[in-house]
Design an enzyme around this catalytic site. Structure first.
Site, PDB file in Angstrom:
ATOM      1  N   SER A 130       4.286  -4.832  -4.569  1.00 42.93           N
ATOM      2  CA  SER A 130       3.415  -6.218  -4.264  1.00 42.93           C
ATOM      3  C   SER A 130       4.008  -7.050  -5.304  1.00 42.93           C
ATOM      4  CB  SER A 130       2.212  -6.058  -3.945  1.00 42.93           C
ATOM      5  OG  SER A 130       1.549  -7.255  -3.564  1.00 42.93           O
ATOM      6  N   TYR A 143      -6.958  -4.435  -5.803  1.00 49.06           N
ATOM      7  CA  TYR A 143      -5.632  -4.418  -5.562  1.00 49.06           C
ATOM      8  C   TYR A 143      -4.480  -4.626  -6.468  1.00 49.06           C
ATOM      9  CZ  TYR A 143      -1.648  -5.155  -2.205  1.00 49.06           C
ATOM     10  OH  TYR A 143      -0.591  -4.893  -1.505  1.00 49.06           O
TER      11      TYR A 143
HETATM   12  O1  NJP Z   1       0.321  -2.957   6.237  1.00 48.82           O
HETATM   13  P1  NJP Z   1      -0.228  -2.032   7.289  1.00 48.82           P
HETATM   14  P2  NJP Z   1       1.478  -2.960   5.524  1.00 48.82           P
HETATM   15  N1  NJP Z   1      -2.497   7.781   4.011  1.00 48.82           N
HETATM   16  O2  NJP Z   1      -1.636  -2.206   7.239  1.00 48.82           O
HETATM   17  C1  NJP Z   1      -0.959   3.559   5.951  1.00 48.82           C
HETATM   18  C2  NJP Z   1       2.192  -3.346   0.833  1.00 48.82           C
HETATM   19  N2  NJP Z   1       2.203  -5.039   0.859  1.00 48.82           N
HETATM   20  O3  NJP Z   1       2.686  -2.560   6.587  1.00 48.82           O
HETATM   21  O4  NJP Z   1      -2.782   6.118   8.026  1.00 48.82           O
HETATM   22  C3  NJP Z   1      -1.584   7.751   4.800  1.00 48.82           C
HETATM   23  O5  NJP Z   1       0.229  -2.647   8.614  1.00 48.82           O
HETATM   24  C4  NJP Z   1      -1.463   2.913   7.371  1.00 48.82           C
HETATM   25  O6  NJP Z   1      -1.512   4.176   8.442  1.00 48.82           O
HETATM   26  P3  NJP Z   1      -2.636   4.750   8.988  1.00 48.82           P
HETATM   27  C5  NJP Z   1       0.854  -2.556   0.916  1.00 48.82           C
HETATM   28  O7  NJP Z   1       0.126  -2.758  -0.170  1.00 48.82           O
HETATM   29  C6  NJP Z   1       1.921  -5.590   1.906  1.00 48.82           C
HETATM   30  O8  NJP Z   1       1.781  -4.607   5.164  1.00 48.82           O
HETATM   31  O9  NJP Z   1      -2.388   5.457  10.147  1.00 48.82           O
HETATM   32  N3  NJP Z   1      -1.189   6.427   5.140  1.00 48.82           N
HETATM   33  C7  NJP Z   1      -0.202   1.941   7.827  1.00 48.82           C
HETATM   34  O10 NJP Z   1       0.679   2.705   8.312  1.00 48.82           O
HETATM   35  C8  NJP Z   1       1.405  -1.499   1.542  1.00 48.82           C
HETATM   36  O11 NJP Z   1       1.739  -0.662   0.282  1.00 48.82           O
HETATM   37  C9  NJP Z   1       1.809  -6.794   1.883  1.00 48.82           C
HETATM   38  O12 NJP Z   1      -3.969   3.746   8.774  1.00 48.82           O
HETATM   39  C10 NJP Z   1      -2.026   5.299   5.047  1.00 48.82           C
HETATM   40  C11 NJP Z   1       0.250   1.462   6.599  1.00 48.82           C
HETATM   41  O13 NJP Z   1      -0.196   2.300   5.363  1.00 48.82           O
HETATM   42  C12 NJP Z   1       2.667  -1.589   2.192  1.00 48.82           C
HETATM   43  O14 NJP Z   1       3.302  -2.944   1.825  1.00 48.82           O
HETATM   44  C13 NJP Z   1       2.102  -7.615   0.912  1.00 48.82           C
HETATM   45  C14 NJP Z   1      -3.138   5.653   4.189  1.00 48.82           C
HETATM   46  C15 NJP Z   1      -0.336   0.146   6.369  1.00 48.82           C
HETATM   47  O15 NJP Z   1       0.329  -0.640   7.082  1.00 48.82           O
HETATM   48  C16 NJP Z   1       2.579  -1.612   3.511  1.00 48.82           C
HETATM   49  O16 NJP Z   1       1.785  -2.357   4.128  1.00 48.82           O
HETATM   50  C17 NJP Z   1       2.356  -6.863  -0.486  1.00 48.82           C
HETATM   51  C18 NJP Z   1      -3.486   6.809   3.675  1.00 48.82           C
HETATM   52  N4  NJP Z   1      -4.596   7.378   2.863  1.00 48.82           N
HETATM   53  C19 NJP Z   1       2.513  -5.516  -0.333  1.00 48.82           C
HETATM   54  N5  NJP Z   1      -3.537   4.446   3.731  1.00 48.82           N
HETATM   55  C20 NJP Z   1       1.532  -7.751   3.065  1.00 48.82           C
HETATM   56  N6  NJP Z   1       1.387  -7.072   4.432  1.00 48.82           N
HETATM   57  O17 NJP Z   1       1.268  -9.058   3.198  1.00 48.82           O
HETATM   58  C21 NJP Z   1      -2.977   3.581   4.623  1.00 48.82           C
HETATM   59  O18 NJP Z   1       2.501  -7.721  -1.326  1.00 48.82           O
HETATM   60  N7  NJP Z   1      -2.020   4.142   4.944  1.00 48.82           N
END
Ligand code: NJP
Length: 246
Positions: A130, A143
């Site tokens: 990020s 974060y």
């Molecule tokens: O967010 P979201 P993004 N074990 O909430 C999974 C970074 N980022 O696509 O387990 C396994 O739609 C969760 O799956 P589930 C951010 O920090 C974003 O934007 O089913 N999986 C879901 O598929 C992150 O690293 C922005 O709940 C786990 C996914 O993670 C990455 O981009 C800005 C889990 C999250 O999908 C993807 O985020 C930035 C676990 N313990 C960086 N915990 C932004 N969107 O603005 C969560 O700078 N997940």
């Protein structure tokens, strides 16, 4: 032989978009996340494999690794933010979860699949960090600390893999409209919507294209890092907003 890409956090947002992009480039995609139903839907769409995964649980990471005999690409995408409290009101549970998912999760997945990435003869680890990995903003301490740590770890990995046939790429996005803000604000849809009001954020597909492009370069080309933001965002808190008719 079909190349295999393992994508964590593939149940929504950037991970799901990356799965579509890599499947489009001919990879067999292995999708990991906790919400298995969503993964199964996406797996059916892209002819991939869905495996329940919690990156905060070492056993769960081990179980996924045991089911992946071949791995050419690992996309460490699972993670996110919880809350926007100032440091003086820091919530230990939220900080712990953010560190577990973003930092230890990336470490666990990389450690588990590194032997297979090396064996592939042309491996690639892509991790989604990020702009919070190198910028600061009020309320983001937990974060930001986690993303700084994740980013530092990847720099060490790049050094440690020098001489091995494995590339290491960091993709650091700014604002992307996914479920990120909904998760951050505990399901508060109005608060999540406010984050992206009157500006045009990146889409998950925009970031997935960066991931796909870095992987698609010839094997001797290591794209070390990509910082990608909306044109409307010059820094974490510098956002251009114009009221637009809805
Ligand atoms: O967010 P979201 P993004 N074990 O909430 C999974 C970074 N980022 O696509 O387990 C396994 O739609 C969760 O799956 P589930 C951010 O920090 C974003 O934007 O089913 N999986 C879901 O598929 C992150 O690293 C922005 O709940 C786990 C996914 O993670 C990455 O981009 C800005 C889990 C999250 O999908 C993807 O985020 C930035 C676990 N313990 C960086 N915990 C932004 N969107 O603005 C969560 O700078 N997940």
């Amino acid at each position: 032989m079909t190349r295999v890409a393992v994508i964590t956090g593939a149940s929504s947002g950037i991970g799901a978009a990356a799965a579509r992009a890599l499947a489009g480039d001919g990879f067999r995609v292995v999708l990991g996340a906790r919400r298995l139903e969503r993964l199964e839907e996406l797996a059916a769409e892209v002819d991939g494999e869905a495996i329940a995964l919690d990156v905060t649980d070492p056993d769960s990471v081990g179980e996924l690794a045991a089911r992946v005999p071949r791995c050419d690409v690992l996309v460490n995408n699972a993670g996110g933010a919880l809350g926007l409290e100032p440091l003086g009101e820091a919530d230990e549970a939220k900080w712990g979860t953010m560190y577990e998912a973003n930092v230890l999760g990336t470490m666990r997945m990389t450690r588990a699949l590194l032997p297979r990435l090396i064996e592939s003869g042309d491996g690639h680890v892509v991790s989604i960090t990020s702009i919070a990995g190198f910028e600061a903003y009020r309320g983001g301490a937990g974060y930001i600390a986690a993303k700084h740590a994740q980013r530092s770890m990847l720099r060490v990995l790049r050094l440690e893999l020098l001489g091995e046939p494995v590339r290491v790429t960091e993709v650091a996005p700014g604002m992307v409209e996914t479920e990120f803000s909904l998760v951050r604000f505990g399901g508060d849809e109005e608060a999540a919507r406010r984050v992206y009001r009157d500006m045009k954020p990146l889409s998950a597909a925009d970031v997935a294209e960066c991931i796909r492009w870095a992987i698609a370069q010839p094997s001797h080309v290591n794209v070390d890092e990509i910082v990608v933001r909306p044109r409307d965002q010059a820094a974490a808190t510098e956002v251009h907003r114009v009221e637009r008719p809805r």
